[in-house]
Design a protein around this motif. Structure first.
Motif, PDB file in Angstrom:
ATOM      1  N   LEU A 140      96.226  17.245  37.727  1.00 19.52           N
ATOM      2  CA  LEU A 140      95.547  16.423  36.811  1.00 19.52           C
ATOM      3  C   LEU A 140      96.461  16.496  35.960  1.00 19.52           C
ATOM      4  N   LEU A 141      96.192  15.345  34.413  1.00 20.46           N
ATOM      5  CA  LEU A 141      96.991  14.997  33.577  1.00 20.46           C
ATOM      6  C   LEU A 141      96.482  15.278  32.105  1.00 20.46           C
ATOM      7  N   ALA A 142      97.247  15.536  31.639  1.00 21.14           N
ATOM      8  CA  ALA A 142      96.638  15.955  29.951  1.00 21.14           C
ATOM      9  C   ALA A 142      96.212  15.129  29.207  1.00 21.14           C
ATOM     10  N   ASP A 143      95.778  15.040  28.199  1.00 22.88           N
ATOM     11  CA  ASP A 143      94.921  13.704  27.430  1.00 22.88           C
ATOM     12  C   ASP A 143      96.034  13.145  26.516  1.00 22.88           C
ATOM     13  N   GLY A 144      96.254  12.142  26.493  1.00 22.97           N
ATOM     14  CA  GLY A 144      97.185  10.542  26.696  1.00 22.97           C
ATOM     15  C   GLY A 144      97.899  10.353  27.522  1.00 22.97           C
ATOM     16  N   MET A 145      98.472  11.457  28.738  1.00 21.14           N
ATOM     17  CA  MET A 145      99.423  10.450  29.796  1.00 21.14           C
ATOM     18  C   MET A 145      98.778   9.233  30.204  1.00 21.14           C
ATOM     19  N   ARG A 146      99.837   8.851  30.882  1.00 21.34           N
ATOM     20  CA  ARG A 146      99.699   7.260  30.916  1.00 21.34           C
ATOM     21  C   ARG A 146     100.617   6.853  32.067  1.00 21.34           C
ATOM     22  N   ILE A 147     100.664   5.712  32.778  1.00 20.18           N
ATOM     23  CA  ILE A 147     100.804   5.467  34.339  1.00 20.18           C
ATOM     24  C   ILE A 147     101.307   4.648  34.089  1.00 20.18           C
ATOM     25  N   LEU A 148     103.549   4.582  34.091  1.00 22.14           N
ATOM     26  CA  LEU A 148     104.245   3.834  34.171  1.00 22.14           C
ATOM     27  C   LEU A 148     104.223   2.799  35.197  1.00 22.14           C
ATOM     28  N   GLY A 149     103.661   3.280  36.529  1.00 30.06           N
ATOM     29  CA  GLY A 149     104.161   2.483  37.642  1.00 30.06           C
ATOM     30  C   GLY A 149     104.364   2.871  38.829  1.00 30.06           C
ATOM     31  N   ALA A 150     104.030   2.742  39.604  1.00 28.65           N
ATOM     32  CA  ALA A 150     104.836   2.732  41.614  1.00 28.65           C
ATOM     33  C   ALA A 150     105.428   2.308  41.799  1.00 28.65           C
ATOM     34  N   GLN A 151     106.148   2.477  42.452  1.00 29.43           N
ATOM     35  CA  GLN A 151     107.510   1.982  43.588  1.00 29.43           C
ATOM     36  C   GLN A 151     107.127   2.440  45.134  1.00 29.43           C
ATOM     37  N   LEU A 152     107.253   1.867  46.073  1.00 33.08           N
ATOM     38  CA  LEU A 152     107.170   2.681  47.123  1.00 33.08           C
ATOM     39  C   LEU A 152     108.994   1.997  48.743  1.00 33.08           C
ATOM     40  N   LYS A 153     109.851   3.012  48.296  1.00 33.97           N
ATOM     41  CA  LYS A 153     111.367   2.623  48.521  1.00 33.97           C
ATOM     42  C   LYS A 153     111.728   3.617  49.857  1.00 33.97           C
ATOM     43  N   ASN A 154     112.256   3.219  50.629  1.00 36.74           N
ATOM     44  CA  ASN A 154     112.871   4.013  51.478  1.00 36.74           C
ATOM     45  C   ASN A 154     112.109   4.901  52.164  1.00 36.74           C
ATOM     46  N   GLY A 155     110.657   4.745  52.327  1.00 32.64           N
ATOM     47  CA  GLY A 155     109.289   6.134  52.545  1.00 32.64           C
ATOM     48  C   GLY A 155     109.148   6.655  51.572  1.00 32.64           C
ATOM     49  N   LEU A 156     109.615   7.445  50.248  1.00 32.76           N
ATOM     50  CA  LEU A 156     108.967   7.677  48.836  1.00 32.76           C
ATOM     51  C   LEU A 156     108.331   6.618  47.467  1.00 32.76           C
ATOM     52  N   LEU A 157     107.404   6.951  47.535  1.00 33.10           N
ATOM     53  CA  LEU A 157     106.379   7.246  47.007  1.00 33.10           C
ATOM     54  C   LEU A 157     106.567   7.224  45.457  1.00 33.10           C
ATOM     55  N   PHE A 158     107.051   6.387  44.433  1.00 33.53           N
ATOM     56  CA  PHE A 158     107.084   7.283  43.164  1.00 33.53           C
ATOM     57  C   PHE A 158     106.471   6.828  41.992  1.00 33.53           C
ATOM     58  N   ILE A 159     106.213   7.766  41.262  1.00 32.19           N
ATOM     59  CA  ILE A 159     104.878   7.367  40.260  1.00 32.19           C
ATOM     60  C   ILE A 159     105.685   7.724  39.212  1.00 32.19           C
ATOM     61  N   ASP A 160     105.626   6.450  37.808  1.00 31.55           N
ATOM     62  CA  ASP A 160     106.017   7.231  36.245  1.00 31.55           C
ATOM     63  C   ASP A 160     104.920   7.103  35.283  1.00 31.55           C
ATOM     64  N   LEU A 161     104.853   8.588  34.391  1.00 33.82           N
ATOM     65  CA  LEU A 161     104.467   8.946  33.521  1.00 33.82           C
ATOM     66  C   LEU A 161     105.083   9.662  32.223  1.00 33.82           C
ATOM     67  N   ALA A 162     104.379   8.531  31.364  1.00 30.26           N
ATOM     68  CA  ALA A 162     104.337   8.868  30.415  1.00 30.26           C
ATOM     69  C   ALA A 162     104.059  10.105  29.663  1.00 30.26           C
ATOM     70  N   LYS A 163     104.127  10.958  28.808  1.00 30.88           N
ATOM     71  CA  LYS A 163     103.733  12.241  28.432  1.00 30.88           C
ATOM     72  C   LYS A 163     104.141  11.997  26.846  1.00 30.88           C
ATOM     73  N   PRO A 164     102.927  11.791  26.468  1.00 33.54           N
ATOM     74  CA  PRO A 164     102.942  11.663  24.793  1.00 33.54           C
ATOM     75  C   PRO A 164     103.212  12.862  24.098  1.00 33.54           C
ATOM     76  N   GLU A 165     103.905  12.380  22.985  1.00 36.41           N
ATOM     77  CA  GLU A 165     105.306  13.151  21.686  1.00 36.41           C
ATOM     78  C   GLU A 165     103.508  14.086  21.140  1.00 36.41           C
ATOM     79  N   PRO A 166     103.153  15.096  21.181  1.00 33.81           N
ATOM     80  CA  PRO A 166     102.124  15.926  20.456  1.00 33.81           C
ATOM     81  C   PRO A 166     102.586  15.871  18.736  1.00 33.81           C
ATOM     82  N   GLU A 167     101.110  15.089  18.592  1.00 34.78           N
ATOM     83  CA  GLU A 167     100.952  15.404  17.208  1.00 34.78           C
ATOM     84  C   GLU A 167     100.243  16.119  16.261  1.00 34.78           C
ATOM     85  N   ARG A 168     101.186  16.468  15.612  1.00 32.71           N
ATOM     86  CA  ARG A 168     100.634  18.143  14.353  1.00 32.71           C
ATOM     87  C   ARG A 168      99.122  17.124  13.637  1.00 32.71           C
TER      88      ARG A 168
END
Length: 146
Positions: free
Chosen positions: A107-135
């Motif tokens: 489950l992703l919080a509002d504003g989360m962005r997927i930066l990319g995905a990589q498969l390396k040596n049997g591991l799947l890496f998925i990078d996500l940007a967490k937005p800075e909360p604005e007041r």
């Protein structure tokens, strides 16, 4: 004694969908494939050129090829599916490495962005940007009714 739902307080308005999501997560599936979630500090520069922190989900998907994996976002969920195709030409004398399919949802919080995905040596890496909360402070006009 009856169980009181966590979001039954009259001070919590509009949290019905959150309660349903928490119930669904509580009934979550098995632990396959195993995964890690970590905060990566001072990672790659963002769109503004400033290196920032991001989240990385790492799944152990040994034996899966890129074509066997599907990473999508559906509404506010990150969905990772894996399905290995059977190789009918191979004859196994013993098969200890399972070729099973899986689906893992995050489950992703509002504003989360997927930066990319990589498969390396049997591991799947998925990078996500967490937005800075604005007041946000908004003044509400009070109308006088006579």
């Amino acid at each position: 004694m009856s169980r009181m739902p966590p979001f039954s307080s009259p001070l919590l308005l509009g949290f019905d969908s959150v309660e349903k999501t928490l119930e669904r997560i509580g009934k979550g599936g098995d632990g396959y494939p195993p995964y890690n979630i970590e905060r990566v500090r001072g990672g790659e520069p963002g769109a503004d050129g400033d290196p920032g922190d991001f989240l990385r989900i790492t799944l152990a998907v040994a034996g899966f090829q890129p074509d066997d994996l599907d990473v999508t976002t559906e509404e506010n969920q990150l969905v990772i599916r894996g399905r290995q195709s059977e190789d009918r030409e191979r004859e196994f004398l013993y098969r200890g490495i399972a070729a099973r399919q899986f689906q893992k949802c995050f489950l992703l919080a509002d504003g989360m962005r997927i930066l990319g995905a990589q498969l390396k040596n049997g591991l799947l890496f998925i990078d996500l940007a967490k937005p800075e909360p604005e007041r946000v402070v908004k003044k509400i006009q009070i109308d006088v009714v006579e």
